[in-house]
Write an enzyme that holds these catalytic residues in place. Structure first.
Site, PDB file in Angstrom:
ATOM      1  N   TYR A  61     -33.371   7.885  30.006  1.00 42.48           N
ATOM      2  CA  TYR A  61     -33.789   7.452  28.678  1.00 42.48           C
ATOM      3  C   TYR A  61     -34.227   8.668  27.863  1.00 42.48           C
ATOM      4  O   TYR A  61     -34.805   9.607  28.396  1.00 42.48           O
ATOM      5  CB  TYR A  61     -34.986   6.494  28.752  1.00 42.48           C
ATOM      6  CG  TYR A  61     -34.766   5.165  29.429  1.00 42.48           C
ATOM      7  CD1 TYR A  61     -33.554   4.841  30.038  1.00 42.48           C
ATOM      8  CD2 TYR A  61     -35.782   4.219  29.462  1.00 42.48           C
ATOM      9  CE1 TYR A  61     -33.373   3.620  30.659  1.00 42.48           C
ATOM     10  CE2 TYR A  61     -35.616   2.989  30.079  1.00 42.48           C
ATOM     11  CZ  TYR A  61     -34.407   2.692  30.680  1.00 42.48           C
ATOM     12  OH  TYR A  61     -34.230   1.484  31.294  1.00 42.48           O
ATOM     13  N   HIS A  85     -48.745  -2.072  26.554  1.00 41.34           N
ATOM     14  CA  HIS A  85     -47.462  -1.373  26.531  1.00 41.34           C
ATOM     15  C   HIS A  85     -47.647   0.098  26.176  1.00 41.34           C
ATOM     16  O   HIS A  85     -46.694   0.878  26.202  1.00 41.34           O
ATOM     17  CB  HIS A  85     -46.536  -2.063  25.511  1.00 41.34           C
ATOM     18  CG  HIS A  85     -45.121  -1.635  25.558  1.00 41.34           C
ATOM     19  ND1 HIS A  85     -44.513  -0.942  24.524  1.00 41.34           N
ATOM     20  CD2 HIS A  85     -44.164  -1.793  26.502  1.00 41.34           C
ATOM     21  CE1 HIS A  85     -43.256  -0.708  24.824  1.00 41.34           C
ATOM     22  NE2 HIS A  85     -43.015  -1.207  26.020  1.00 41.34           N
ATOM     23  N   ASN A 135     -27.349  -6.458  30.726  1.00 42.07           N
ATOM     24  CA  ASN A 135     -28.015  -6.822  29.470  1.00 42.07           C
ATOM     25  C   ASN A 135     -27.868  -8.313  29.196  1.00 42.07           C
ATOM     26  O   ASN A 135     -28.824  -8.984  28.800  1.00 42.07           O
ATOM     27  CB  ASN A 135     -27.392  -6.045  28.301  1.00 42.07           C
ATOM     28  CG  ASN A 135     -27.808  -4.593  28.251  1.00 42.07           C
ATOM     29  OD1 ASN A 135     -28.720  -4.170  28.950  1.00 42.07           O
ATOM     30  ND2 ASN A 135     -27.134  -3.810  27.419  1.00 42.07           N
ATOM     31  N   ARG A 195     -31.691   1.328  17.635  1.00 38.43           N
ATOM     32  CA  ARG A 195     -30.734   1.221  18.738  1.00 38.43           C
ATOM     33  C   ARG A 195     -30.188  -0.191  18.899  1.00 38.43           C
ATOM     34  O   ARG A 195     -29.005  -0.393  19.101  1.00 38.43           O
ATOM     35  CB  ARG A 195     -31.403   1.640  20.056  1.00 38.43           C
ATOM     36  CG  ARG A 195     -30.434   1.689  21.228  1.00 38.43           C
ATOM     37  CD  ARG A 195     -31.168   1.776  22.548  1.00 38.43           C
ATOM     38  NE  ARG A 195     -31.751   0.509  22.949  1.00 38.43           N
ATOM     39  CZ  ARG A 195     -32.815   0.380  23.731  1.00 38.43           C
ATOM     40  NH1 ARG A 195     -33.444   1.451  24.153  1.00 38.43           N
ATOM     41  NH2 ARG A 195     -33.273  -0.808  24.063  1.00 38.43           N
ATOM     42  N   ARG A 207     -42.246  -7.411  32.321  1.00 38.28           N
ATOM     43  CA  ARG A 207     -41.205  -8.321  32.777  1.00 38.28           C
ATOM     44  C   ARG A 207     -40.243  -7.660  33.766  1.00 38.28           C
ATOM     45  O   ARG A 207     -39.707  -6.590  33.518  1.00 38.28           O
ATOM     46  CB  ARG A 207     -40.426  -8.862  31.569  1.00 38.28           C
ATOM     47  CG  ARG A 207     -39.415  -9.938  31.921  1.00 38.28           C
ATOM     48  CD  ARG A 207     -38.763 -10.477  30.674  1.00 38.28           C
ATOM     49  NE  ARG A 207     -39.693 -11.241  29.871  1.00 38.28           N
ATOM     50  CZ  ARG A 207     -39.747 -11.183  28.543  1.00 38.28           C
ATOM     51  NH1 ARG A 207     -38.969 -10.354  27.880  1.00 38.28           N
ATOM     52  NH2 ARG A 207     -40.597 -11.941  27.884  1.00 38.28           N
ATOM     53  N   HIS A 228     -34.563   5.704  23.394  1.00 33.32           N
ATOM     54  CA  HIS A 228     -35.767   4.918  23.661  1.00 33.32           C
ATOM     55  C   HIS A 228     -36.996   5.387  22.878  1.00 33.32           C
ATOM     56  O   HIS A 228     -38.005   4.685  22.824  1.00 33.32           O
ATOM     57  CB  HIS A 228     -36.057   4.967  25.172  1.00 33.32           C
ATOM     58  CG  HIS A 228     -37.020   3.945  25.662  1.00 33.32           C
ATOM     59  ND1 HIS A 228     -38.288   4.261  26.096  1.00 33.32           N
ATOM     60  CD2 HIS A 228     -36.902   2.605  25.801  1.00 33.32           C
ATOM     61  CE1 HIS A 228     -38.912   3.156  26.477  1.00 33.32           C
ATOM     62  NE2 HIS A 228     -38.104   2.139  26.312  1.00 33.32           N
TER      63      HIS A 228
END
Length: 720
Positions: free
Chosen positions: A493, A460, A71, A589, A430, A617
């Site tokens: 997820y 997206h 992260n 989150r 990305r 998620h």
């Protein structure tokens, strides 16, 4: 004037700006908003707390050590890199909290330095010894016995030495290129004949070899330690005075021009340039000799706040390979096998089973991954459609997928079967750009209609549209999800997906694909909220209507679940709802810029973050107005980039039973008191624990139990 975009289509230019920046003319107020970057740092601190938690199995704690590091790497490559760009450009005002980029960088440096000490300590002082007691040892070279040293020596001669390239620094030589996130040894050498000292760099080839070399009896040794013990072989005739590790992080962000004539070529060009991005961070081992450190800092042109001295190993994201390695089940969470959604299981009256589309014709379906199987729902939906002779067309968006995904190859098979297949591939996802380019090329070669999207927008949205001939008409079968069509992340997820044949939703999704592939720009949608066209206004209208409907006798409520809450306009609307007495419950989150619990402004807002075994998620938005309940799921977080600069979908869950299931899952997250933190008015996150004598609540565990129970029944009868 319109520009020409991908495939020659007309694209309305958009002003380039910071995707999560303060909109022009908007008001700053540090009392209303938390700093986005510092809020992210608090999120990663919560990940670190899971690594520190004695309640987690040892290898799960090691997994969180790796997640924290990975992260942080991405945070530096994107967000910190952007802050440095703003400093160089003398930007003084971009964010709602009013913080200058330089001040934010200073606070980040201080916070990351303190977190890094804890991060190293949990690995070096707690996990390594504890794992060794259980028979899994991560040793440095000096701890190896004679047999292990012999194994290492042989491995070095046969596999490692041939791929090493020592590079001299100085002595009139150009400073070598150091790739992003690569691990290197800086070596201080002395020529015993000339008496001169010199510096060299040796790259650790962890792209070619395991970072942690496995030896017999569950022993691992860091690759760099093996190289360091054999530096004499790399520099014969030289005296090795000292060596130390360093690691470089580069700016990996890029923006494709909205003037791009060929989006595929533009992304490929930017990917080649990414590897040469500015150096943003230099990590060095504690105690590095100044004779090694100073030339590095000078050559890389770094400020002091870009240099991080680390205790112990660098690049701890690589320990993920050990955390996920086979064996030691007692040191991991019990295995979870996703179950088939009950309505998709074999029917006792029809042993051959029921197709997904047949189940959809009986009513909408909701799946919740990884509790419900992705393979027996989403993947099966597409593969059955490919084989169905009555299916005319299959259309799908791809944002992030995997090399092993059967969904994209299914589109190739559909084309071979004479069906129309359309794939909207987002090339700008990305760090997945190369994978998506590979899939796009394979799809185009097979005859699939491939669309790359609009340079100024990322697509997206997660949607699949199946068009099926049924008698004299066609029916639309739709899946809309909160997560990517990726079988790997579908097991890691938590995401939701809606299967529906609702005519209005089907027509909306068809219009959306036409928008992405053609020239049309719908002004409205029947039921979907679609960014950047209608979502912001739709959400604000729902908040406003909820406020208007609120009375003491029939109170209203807003419940939301997302990854990040950043958008100033949405935050202000939620403050308005709180001031009107509406109860607002948020499960966020990661980043949260909203400040809860402030008297007169947000005392009716509660913010909880849940982290745990699976990555939360799903995005859920629920508005309760008396007896009216509006429930949406979809792909969008509440950030300016999602609402204004991406193509996103939120779909209504109108079946009351399914909406109740969505709400139940959200309320379990809000009631979690073992893996949850509550945001305080001062910005601190307080970890929740059960009060004395109270029951423990772990949301993910409860949903796993519920999925297991439901899997044992079908239509109220035990499964055969």
């Amino acid at each position: 004037m319109a520009k020409r975009g991908a495939a020659g289509r007309s694209v309305t230019p958009q002003k380039p700006l910071e995707r999560d920046a303060l909109p022009a003319g908007a008001e700053m107020d540090e009392g209303l908003f938390f700093n986005r970057e510092l809020s992210w740092l608090a999120f990663n601190d919560r990940v670190l707390q899971l690594a520190e938690s004695a309640d987690e199995p040892l290898l799960e704690r090691l997994k969180f050590v790796a997640i924290y590091a990975r992260n942080l790497d991405e945070f530096f490559m994107i967000r910190v890199a952007r802050l440095h760009e703003q400093v160089r450009a003398n930007v003084a005002r971009l964010v709602p909290d009013g913080a200058a980029p330089g001040n934010t960088l200073d606070k980040l440096h201080e916070g990351i330095f303190e977190q890094s000490k804890r991060h190293s300590a949990i690995f070096e002082k707690l996990l390594r010894p504890a794992l060794a007691e259980k028979g899994l040892r991560i040793l440095n070279a000096k701890e190896l016995d004679a047999d292990q040293r012999a194994q290492v020596d042989q491995r070095f001669r046969e596999q490692i030495f041939p791929v090493l390239t020592p590079l001299a620094i100085g002595l009139g030589r150009h400073f070598p290129y150091i790739s992003n996130l690569s691990l290197s040894l800086a070596v201080l050498l002395r020529d015993p004949e000339a008496g001169e000292e010199s510096v060299a760099r040796v790259k650790v080839p962890k792209e070619l070899l395991p970072r942690f070399l496995p030896l017999k009896n569950n022993v691992f040794v860091p690759l760099e330690e093996v190289i360091a013990q054999h530096l004499g072989d790399l520099f014969p005739g030289m005296e090795v005075l000292s060596w130390s590790l360093f690691r470089v992080t580069r700016d990996a962000d890029f923006t494709v021009s909205e003037d791009a004539e060929d989006l595929l070529k533009a992304v490929e060009t930017e990917l080649r340039q990414r590897r040469f991005g500015d150096v943003i961070r230099l990590e060095v081992q504690a105690g590095m000799s100044p004779k090694l450190l100073e030339p590095l800092v000078e050559a890389l042109g770094l400020e002091s706040r870009q240099v991080y001295e680390e205790q112990g190993l660098l690049g701890l994201g690589d320990v993920q390979a050990i955390a996920f390695a086979p064996g030691f089940p007692e040191l991991k969470d019990p295995p979870w096998v996703p179950v088939t959604q009950p309505r998709l299981r074999p029917d006792t009256d029809s042993p051959e089973g029921v197709t997904v589309m047949a189940a959809m014709r009986r009513g909408d379906l909701l799946v919740h991954h990884p509790y419900d199987s992705f393979a027996s729902s989403v993947e099966r939906f597409v593969t059955e459609a490919v084989a169905d002779p009555d299916v005319l067309a299959i259309k799908q968006t791809v944002y992030r997928t995997s090399d092993s995904s059967p969904l994209v190859p299914a589109l190739i098979t559909a084309t071979e079967n004479g069906k129309q297949a359309v794939c909207m591939v987002e090339l700008k996802a990305r760090f997945d750009e190369r994978t998506n380019i590979k899939w796009a090329n394979a799809l185009e070669e097979a005859g699939v209609h491939v669309v790359y999207g609009i340079p100024s927008l990322k697509t997206h949205a997660k949607a699949i549209l199946i068009v099926r001939r049924e008698g004299e008409r066609v029916r639309h079968y739709v899946h809309i999800g909160t997560g990517n069509y990726n079988p790997k992340t579908a097991r890691l997820y938590t995401d939701m997906g809606l299967f529906t044949t609702d005519p209005d939703i089907g027509a909306d999704v068809a219009d959306l694909f036409n928008y992405l592939t053609g020239f049309g720009r719908p002004k409205s949608f029947r039921k979907l909220l679609v960014a950047p066209l209608t979502m912001r206004e739709g959400l604000l209208e729902h908040i406003k209507r909820t406020v208007v409907a609120h009375t003491l006798e029939r109170p209203s409520r807003i419940q939301m679940k997302m990854n990040a809450l950043v958008d100033p306009g949405i935050i202000r609307a939620l403050y308005d709802a709180s001031r009107a007495g509406v109860k607002v419950e948020l499960n966020v989150r990661g980043i949260c810029c909203l400040r809860p619990g402030v008297p007169g402004m947000s005392e009716n807002i509660r913010v909880v973050s849940t982290l745990g075994r699976f990555l939360e998620h799903a995005r859920v938005y629920i508005f309760e107005r008396g007896t009216e309940l509006r429930c949406y799921i979809g792909s969008a977080d509440l950030m300016p980039r999602n609402l204004d600069h991406r193509v996103e979908i939120l779909a209504p869950v109108e079946d009351t039973t399914l909406a109740a299931q969505v709400r139940d899952s959200l309320e379990r997250s809000l009631a979690d008191n073992t893996h949850a933190w509550e945001l305080q008015a001062d910005g601190a996150w307080r970890r929740l624990t059960p009060p004395a004598g109270a029951d423990k609540h772990w949301a993910q565990g409860e949903v796993m139990e519920r999925a297991t129970r439901l899997a044992q029944f079908q239509g109220g009868r035990p499964l055969p």
